[in-house]
Design an enzyme around this catalytic site. Structure first.
Site, short mmCIF file in Angstrom:
data_model
loop_
_atom_site.label_atom_id
_atom_site.label_comp_id
_atom_site.label_asym_id
_atom_site.label_seq_id
_atom_site.Cartn_x
_atom_site.Cartn_y
_atom_site.Cartn_z
N ASN A 13 36.33 52.80 46.03
CA ASN A 13 35.25 53.05 47.31
C ASN A 13 35.93 53.94 48.47
OD1 ASN A 13 32.80 52.44 45.93
ND2 ASN A 13 34.02 50.57 45.02
N ILE A 91 35.57 35.44 51.08
CA ILE A 91 35.12 35.26 51.77
C ILE A 91 34.57 35.28 53.40
CG2 ILE A 91 32.60 33.99 51.53
CD1 ILE A 91 33.64 33.37 48.13
N LEU A 92 33.77 35.62 54.03
CA LEU A 92 33.92 35.65 54.97
C LEU A 92 33.29 34.46 56.14
CD1 LEU A 92 33.45 39.74 55.53
CD2 LEU A 92 35.50 38.37 56.11
N HIS A 108 28.67 45.87 45.50
CA HIS A 108 28.46 44.84 44.82
C HIS A 108 28.10 45.82 43.20
CE1 HIS A 108 28.56 41.20 42.88
NE2 HIS A 108 27.43 41.37 42.29
N ASP A 144 26.64 37.38 48.21
CA ASP A 144 26.17 38.62 47.75
C ASP A 144 24.28 38.88 48.22
OD1 ASP A 144 28.42 40.15 46.29
OD2 ASP A 144 28.67 38.39 44.83
N GLU A 173 28.85 53.34 42.47
CA GLU A 173 28.85 53.26 43.53
C GLU A 173 29.43 54.25 44.56
OE1 GLU A 173 31.65 49.44 43.94
OE2 GLU A 173 31.08 49.27 41.36
C1 GAR Z 1 33.84 47.88 42.44
O1 GAR Z 1 33.32 47.65 41.88
C2 GAR Z 1 33.21 46.81 43.94
O2 GAR Z 1 31.88 47.30 43.88
C3 GAR Z 1 33.83 45.47 43.29
O3 GAR Z 1 35.37 45.73 43.46
C4 GAR Z 1 35.40 46.89 43.15
C5 GAR Z 1 36.34 47.95 43.97
O4 GAR Z 1 37.17 48.83 43.81
N1 GAR Z 1 33.00 44.80 44.59
C6 GAR Z 1 32.92 43.08 44.40
O5 GAR Z 1 33.20 43.41 43.02
C7 GAR Z 1 32.86 42.40 45.55
N2 GAR Z 1 31.56 41.24 44.97
P1 GAR Z 1 37.64 49.59 44.61
O6 GAR Z 1 38.91 48.93 45.03
O7 GAR Z 1 38.11 50.57 43.23
O8 GAR Z 1 36.12 49.92 45.17
#
Ligand code: GAR
Length: 180
Positions: A13, A91-92, A108, A144, A173
């Site tokens: 991301n 978690i912040l 998310h 969340d 995403e």
């Molecule tokens: C992503 O799928 C994001 O939505 C999820 O972790 C992954 C990170 O991927 N986030 C969560 O689950 C937060 N609760 P990335 O490091 O390749 O961006």
């Protein structure tokens, strides 16, 4: 808008935000990338794009508040105005979130408010939903939760595995985070 991006792992991301910035699709500038995990894969993406980055390892702090304070200091020193959580798996605390009102957003991998927390794709398939997706939302003290900015809907298929579904959701995403 100056953005600080917080990561914990792969950083795909983060990469989508960097790509959008390079292509002029992001009305913002990424001024700092922080990983709480040393050697997180995503840090390499900041390095190759010459974006300032640092590791703030939660294990090196006596408690969560001290960790949050270190994050706050690094982000304010970099002049960040908005924080993007991009696969940041800590978690912040409420105190930290209060210092950044409506200035922290998160991606998310589900259609919130369904499937908060972890293992979203396994749980979506177990529940038999026909559609799942991903959500960009403002961060609030409850995990969340928070006003939704953008969502993308992704279908599930009868032969899906959590891994196949995760990849399909991740592609979306990457589309919606830069749009947010
Ligand atoms: C992503 O799928 C994001 O939505 C999820 O972790 C992954 C990170 O991927 N986030 C969560 O689950 C937060 N609760 P990335 O490091 O390749 O961006």
């Amino acid at each position: 808008m100056r953005i600080g991006v917080l990561i914990s792992g792969r950083g795909s991301n983060l990469q989508s935000l960097i790509k959008a910035q390079l292509e002029g699709r992001l009305s913002a500038e990424i001024v700092m990338v922080i990983s709480n995990v040393p050697n997180a894969e995503g840090l390499k993406k900041a390095v190759s794009s010459k974006i300032p980055h640092q590791v703030i390892n939660h294990n090196e702090f006596a408690n969560a508040k001290e960790f949050d304070d270190a994050l706050h200091k690094a982000l304010t020193s970099a002049g960040a105005e908005l924080i993007c959580l991009a696969g940041f798996m800590r978690i912040l605390g409420d105190g930290f979130i209060a210092k950044w009102p409506n200035r922290i957003i998160n991606v998310h991998p589900s259609l919130l408010p369904s499937f908060k927390g972890l293992h979203t794709h396994e749980r979506a398939l177990e529940a038999g939903v026909c559609f799942t997706g991903c959500t960009i939302h403002f961060v609030r003290p409850s995990v969340d939760e928070g006003p939704i900015i953008l969502q993308a809907v992704v279908p599930t298929f009868p032969d899906d595995t959590a891994e196949k579904l995760a990849n399909r959701v991740l592609q979306q995403e990457h589309v919606i985070y830069p749009l947010s």
